[in-house]
Design an enzyme around this catalytic site. Sequence first.
Site, PDB file in Angstrom:
ATOM      1  N   ASP A   1      39.366  31.332  36.727  1.00  0.00           N
ATOM      2  CA  ASP A   1      39.449  32.726  37.122  1.00  0.00           C
ATOM      3  C   ASP A   1      40.407  33.455  36.175  1.00  0.00           C
ATOM      4  OD1 ASP A   1      39.389  34.221  40.462  1.00  0.00           O
ATOM      5  OD2 ASP A   1      39.258  35.127  38.480  1.00  0.00           O
TER       6      ASP A   1
ATOM      7  N   GLU B   1      40.509  42.139  46.598  1.00  0.00           N
ATOM      8  CA  GLU B   1      41.382  40.966  46.470  1.00  0.00           C
ATOM      9  C   GLU B   1      42.635  41.088  47.319  1.00  0.00           C
ATOM     10  OE1 GLU B   1      39.996  40.401  41.827  1.00  0.00           O
ATOM     11  OE2 GLU B   1      41.508  39.073  42.623  1.00  0.00           O
TER      12      GLU B   1
END
Length: 617
Positions: free
Chosen positions: A313, A509
């Site tokens: 990521d 997020e």
Amino acid sequence: MFANGNRLSLRLLARFAVLTMGASLIAVTPVGTPSALAAAGCTSAADCLSKLTLSEKAGQMTQVANSYIRNKNDITTYGLGSVLSGGGGGPNGAGGTASQWADMVDDFQSYALSSRLGIPLIYGVDAVHGHNNVQAATLFPHHIGMGATRNATLVQQTEDVTRQEVLGTGIHWTFGPCVCVPRDDRWGRTYEGYGEDPSIVSPLGQAAVRGFQGPSLGTDSVLATAKHYIGDGGTRFGTGGSGYLIDQGDAQLTETELRAVHLQPYQSAISAGVGSVMVSYSSWNGTKLHGDSYLINTVLKGELAFSGFVVSDWGGIRQLPDATYADQVAHAVNAGIDMIMVPDDYVGTINAIVNGVNTGKIPQARVDDAVTRILTAKFALDLFNHPFTDRTYTAQVGSAAHRAVARQAVRESLVLLKNNGVLPLTRIGTYHIVVGGKSADNLGYQLGGWSISWQGGGGATTTGTTFWQALQQATAGTNITVQNVGTKTKSRYSGDIGIWVGGETPYAEGRGDSSTLAFGNDNSTQLSDICARVTTCIAILYSGRPVIITDQLPKANAFVAAWLPGTEGAGITDVLFGGGFAGKLPVSWPTAVTNEPINSGDGKTALFPLGYGLTPY
Ligand code: GLC
């Protein structure tokens, strides 16, 4: 511009000249079809591997964000394997039309094709509810809404549309579907999950993979990514990383619990042939996933026999505990990560891989395996023969046909939590509807995060239909009069029916992590005002997850969980006027935030249980 609409630079033509002079004359393809140029360097994953230098192999393992490319010639020089757009990573910052995106991607591609072996880039983007970074693209309900549909066929259809719109920008890789299993609704990424139960997530994630990739990988596929491996939705509140409350936290679970809840969706995605897996920022019992060789090498690649490639990521390997970046790179690559989403220091990453091999920290075989996996995907996608945008897809971005699919998805995603005889509304007769609430005419709030920009935002951020616009369309030609008082709900008005539309404002997020799941004082005031001045009242909630509505429910005669519907607000009015509710809760709805985490079977009493949804008509 050439026949197929691709702009070829002099660089590329120069390369063509070099190849025909240097090598034995290759089959000369008419200028303007650059695809043959790329294949001239190597003709298969094994052939490319045999010709690549160690540095070039490291280049293939390196993914750079478009905004961090200092000089596009670096793509050529270093033989970079991938470029990505992060959230909002358009040609000139957030937004941009499909054509502008296609021009950007094709331009980067031309630099890759000019590298020594001419290996094409694979470009990646987060198309997580449609091609959500691109202006005027079709945006679908976020995953939690698709989870409420329980309709795998529809999910596959929506991702097939997204596939077409992603291809319209020259991109062949999406960082989706998220097959996370959100277990604590306070997580800011709850809406990226299909639901709290792997038996909901698995078939829908599998369908998404099939929608993106088709029955097998080819020119018209978009490589899918099952993410974030593993246990991203199972972290404990209060253990959040990067200053968050729960996101990027620690999944404190036994291996039995981890497997029972979070592994099945990956098994299903792999059985559908998912081409890549993205590793989670989170940890499992204190070990960062980005460095967990057991879960990546032994379980994912070994036990589950995942043969695609694993991508880290965004900056994720920098969260590893190792002393230096070089050590972090070695740790991550040895743990089984094949491509590093750096996303910035690409030279440092390449050097770290090369030095790692030269000092014995990283086995050469590990690098060769990683590069083979990456190249195998590129050949399977036929990028060597079709490296540039097929512009026939570009024209379809945001088409009426695509939006019709999204409208159907909205219809099926809506969950009716309460209905005291108000719904369905009738188009017959004369009556007045008063609309209010901060989200009634706010497309950005209807979309949520990951929409044009990373965090999303309010207002007319792209092309779509707000609820208010949809209501005007739905009542045109009838004897129903409608007005929208927006957030000025104390103004003087009265009506037969009140419709309040409000809820959460966009987030993405960890920025969406919440310790309260509060309904919001503004929402509460506006809901009260609207419902106090009409005969009957309907509440429509836009949210990425359950919020606390226990004290709000009594204010309205009907209450609809609409999640984050996307661009096609008319799907809501379709159902209000008799289209029929189909949605079922994909998560348990808490009575109070102190219930969290609350999941089916945990012995806690929910306000509304998993699977709840009225279907009165
Ligand atoms: C983000 C997300 C991930 C996304 C990636 C690229 O931080 O965690 O889901 O695919 O970066 O945008």
